[in-house]
Design a protein around this motif. Structure first.
Motif, PDB file in Angstrom:
ATOM      1  N   PRO A 227     -33.749  21.885  31.298  1.00  0.00           N
ATOM      2  CA  PRO A 227     -35.198  21.634  31.280  1.00  0.00           C
ATOM      3  C   PRO A 227     -35.903  22.034  32.572  1.00  0.00           C
ATOM      4  N   VAL A 228     -35.269  21.820  33.712  1.00  0.00           N
ATOM      5  CA  VAL A 228     -35.886  22.226  34.982  1.00  0.00           C
ATOM      6  C   VAL A 228     -36.011  23.743  35.045  1.00  0.00           C
ATOM      7  N   LEU A 229     -34.966  24.453  34.640  1.00  0.00           N
ATOM      8  CA  LEU A 229     -35.021  25.915  34.669  1.00  0.00           C
ATOM      9  C   LEU A 229     -36.131  26.440  33.756  1.00  0.00           C
ATOM     10  N   GLN A 230     -36.251  25.867  32.577  1.00  0.00           N
ATOM     11  CA  GLN A 230     -37.280  26.330  31.660  1.00  0.00           C
ATOM     12  C   GLN A 230     -38.682  26.079  32.218  1.00  0.00           C
ATOM     13  N   ALA A 231     -38.880  24.930  32.824  1.00  0.00           N
ATOM     14  CA  ALA A 231     -40.198  24.628  33.393  1.00  0.00           C
ATOM     15  C   ALA A 231     -40.554  25.605  34.510  1.00  0.00           C
ATOM     16  N   LEU A 232     -39.572  25.957  35.339  1.00  0.00           N
ATOM     17  CA  LEU A 232     -39.837  26.884  36.443  1.00  0.00           C
ATOM     18  C   LEU A 232     -39.969  28.319  35.954  1.00  0.00           C
ATOM     19  N   ARG A 233     -39.267  28.674  34.877  1.00  0.00           N
ATOM     20  CA  ARG A 233     -39.466  29.999  34.286  1.00  0.00           C
ATOM     21  C   ARG A 233     -40.907  30.152  33.819  1.00  0.00           C
ATOM     22  N   GLU A 234     -41.440  29.091  33.257  1.00  0.00           N
ATOM     23  CA  GLU A 234     -42.827  29.140  32.770  1.00  0.00           C
ATOM     24  C   GLU A 234     -43.816  29.305  33.911  1.00  0.00           C
ATOM     25  N   GLN A 235     -43.355  29.003  35.147  1.00  0.00           N
ATOM     26  CA  GLN A 235     -44.207  29.209  36.320  1.00  0.00           C
ATOM     27  C   GLN A 235     -43.962  30.567  36.976  1.00  0.00           C
ATOM     28  N   GLY A 236     -43.085  31.368  36.386  1.00  0.00           N
ATOM     29  CA  GLY A 236     -42.908  32.732  36.867  1.00  0.00           C
ATOM     30  C   GLY A 236     -41.605  33.027  37.574  1.00  0.00           C
ATOM     31  N   MET A 237     -40.715  32.038  37.738  1.00  0.00           N
ATOM     32  CA  MET A 237     -39.439  32.309  38.406  1.00  0.00           C
ATOM     33  C   MET A 237     -38.474  33.012  37.452  1.00  0.00           C
ATOM     34  N   THR A 238     -37.633  33.869  38.015  1.00  0.00           N
ATOM     35  CA  THR A 238     -36.580  34.527  37.257  1.00  0.00           C
ATOM     36  C   THR A 238     -35.277  33.776  37.497  1.00  0.00           C
ATOM     37  N   LEU A 239     -34.868  33.000  36.511  1.00  0.00           N
ATOM     38  CA  LEU A 239     -33.712  32.119  36.648  1.00  0.00           C
ATOM     39  C   LEU A 239     -32.729  32.381  35.513  1.00  0.00           C
ATOM     40  N   LEU A 240     -31.460  32.529  35.864  1.00  0.00           N
ATOM     41  CA  LEU A 240     -30.403  32.723  34.895  1.00  0.00           C
ATOM     42  C   LEU A 240     -29.584  31.439  34.814  1.00  0.00           C
ATOM     43  N   GLY A 241     -29.269  30.991  33.590  1.00  0.00           N
ATOM     44  CA  GLY A 241     -28.419  29.824  33.495  1.00  0.00           C
ATOM     45  C   GLY A 241     -28.999  28.701  32.662  1.00  0.00           C
ATOM     46  N   PRO A 242     -28.291  27.562  32.687  1.00  0.00           N
ATOM     47  CA  PRO A 242     -27.104  27.256  33.497  1.00  0.00           C
ATOM     48  C   PRO A 242     -25.874  28.043  33.051  1.00  0.00           C
ATOM     49  N   LEU A 243     -25.128  28.562  34.059  1.00  0.00           N
ATOM     50  CA  LEU A 243     -24.009  29.449  33.808  1.00  0.00           C
ATOM     51  C   LEU A 243     -22.680  28.757  34.131  1.00  0.00           C
TER      52      LEU A 243
END
Length: 329
Positions: A227-243
């Motif tokens: 959920p944290v990764l998805q929220a930050l992706r929506e703010q424009g970060m490029t995040l892979l995972g959780p891996l």
């Protein structure tokens, strides 16, 4: 106006920190370097190593910093009791902390462009009565920053940590949405501001084997990390995972990212140190100053014996100069 110097603390006086500074001084330098150390300790260590060393007193108003081979500018920070290489003495713990405090304050005041730290012995500082967790936490307190991030970098990879010096049993509870989010924000911001990545790509590891195996091997990935990764992706970060951590460090996987974020110390650092031990650099992100360090410990058994390798210290100085924009070593 000459470039501001880079401060180098000599670390645990009974360890290899003084040896490394003596070795560093053997080559001519373009950079302005200032050692924070006890002059007698450095001179005695140089004698034991049979290496030339002429110390030059440094003051904040001194522009003429030593750069010739066999010379080193020094800002004296005196020990409490005589040092025997390889033998820890809790009486000198205050000396170690004084060096760190002076270098940090010099960076905050604009006197130094950056600080580089030789290794310290956490155990002897704790035994002296100071609840010392490590350089990272000490400097965060000195800079009045609650949130900082430890990142280690070598030619092959960059690895940052969500948690640092915690018992493994305490790690799951420490990985909260707020902590993970703040860690990613700091890592993303400093990859842009310090390392020059326009759009950093960050690979985020899961906590559990196989990143939780869809909840069958733990639910932290589903409940906290994703959920944290998805929220930050929506703010424009490029995040892979959780891996899954066991496959995230393959050559092809590393080519897809600019940094890896591990959940805990021994999840991310063994692979990095295998790939780059002796040449990796520890960087503290989230501080208002630049701080780099070596990737190894005090090596008490090597102190004063001539077997210490200064490669990681040289890399730490070079990266500090790069991040500070002061030139090359």
């Amino acid at each position: 106006m000459t470039a501001r110097p880079i401060a180098i603390t000599s670390g645990e006086p009974a360890g290899i920190g003084p040896d490394l500074l003596v070795q560093l001084a053997q080559a001519p330098r373009e950079l302005a370097l200032v050692a924070l150390a006890d002059p007698a300790v450095l001179s005695q260590r140089a004698q034991r190593l049979d290496l030339p060393l002429a110390l030059k007193d440094y003051g904040p108003q001194t522009d003429d910093v030593a750069r010739d081979a066999g010379t080193l500018s020094i800002l004296p920070v005196n020990i409490a009791e005589a040092v025997v290489p390889g033998q820890l003495n809790r009486a000198n713990a205050a000396h170690v902390l004084a060096m760190l405090g002076r270098a940090c304050q010099g960076c905050l005041d604009g006197e130094f462009a950056a600080m580089v730290t030789a290794p310290v012995q956490k155990s002897i500082i704790i035994e002296s009565g100071v609840p010392f967790q490590g350089h990272t936490e000490f400097l965060a307190a000195q800079c009045q920053r609650e949130d900082v991030v430890m990142l280690l970098a070598c030619a092959e990879m960059r690895v940052a940590l969500v948690t640092t010096h915690l018992p493994l049993s305490a790690v799951p509870a420490a990985i909260t949405p707020a902590r993970l989010r703040r860690t990613l924000e700091i890592l993303h911001a400093d990859l842009k501001a310090r390392f020059g990545f326009e759009q950093p790509r960050i690979a985020v590891l899961g906590l559990n084997p196989h990143a939780g195996e869809s909840g069958h091997l733990g639910d932290e990935e589903q409940r906290v990390i994703a959920p944290v990764l998805q929220a930050l992706r929506e703010q424009g970060m490029t995040l892979l995972g959780p891996l899954p951590a066991d496959t995230a460090f393959g050559r092809k996987a590393l080519q897809q990212c600019d940094a890896v974020l591990a959940m805990y110390h021994d999840q991310g650092l063994p692979t990095l140190k295998y790939a780059g031990f002796g040449h990796a650099v520890n960087v503290t992100l989230g501080l208002p100053i630049i701080r780099t360090s070596v990737d190894h410990g005090t090596a008490l058994d090597l102190a004063g014996r001539g077997g210490a390798d200064a490669s990681s210290l040289r890399e730490a100085v070079a990266l500090a100069a790069q991040l500070a924009g002061t030139g090359s070593a």
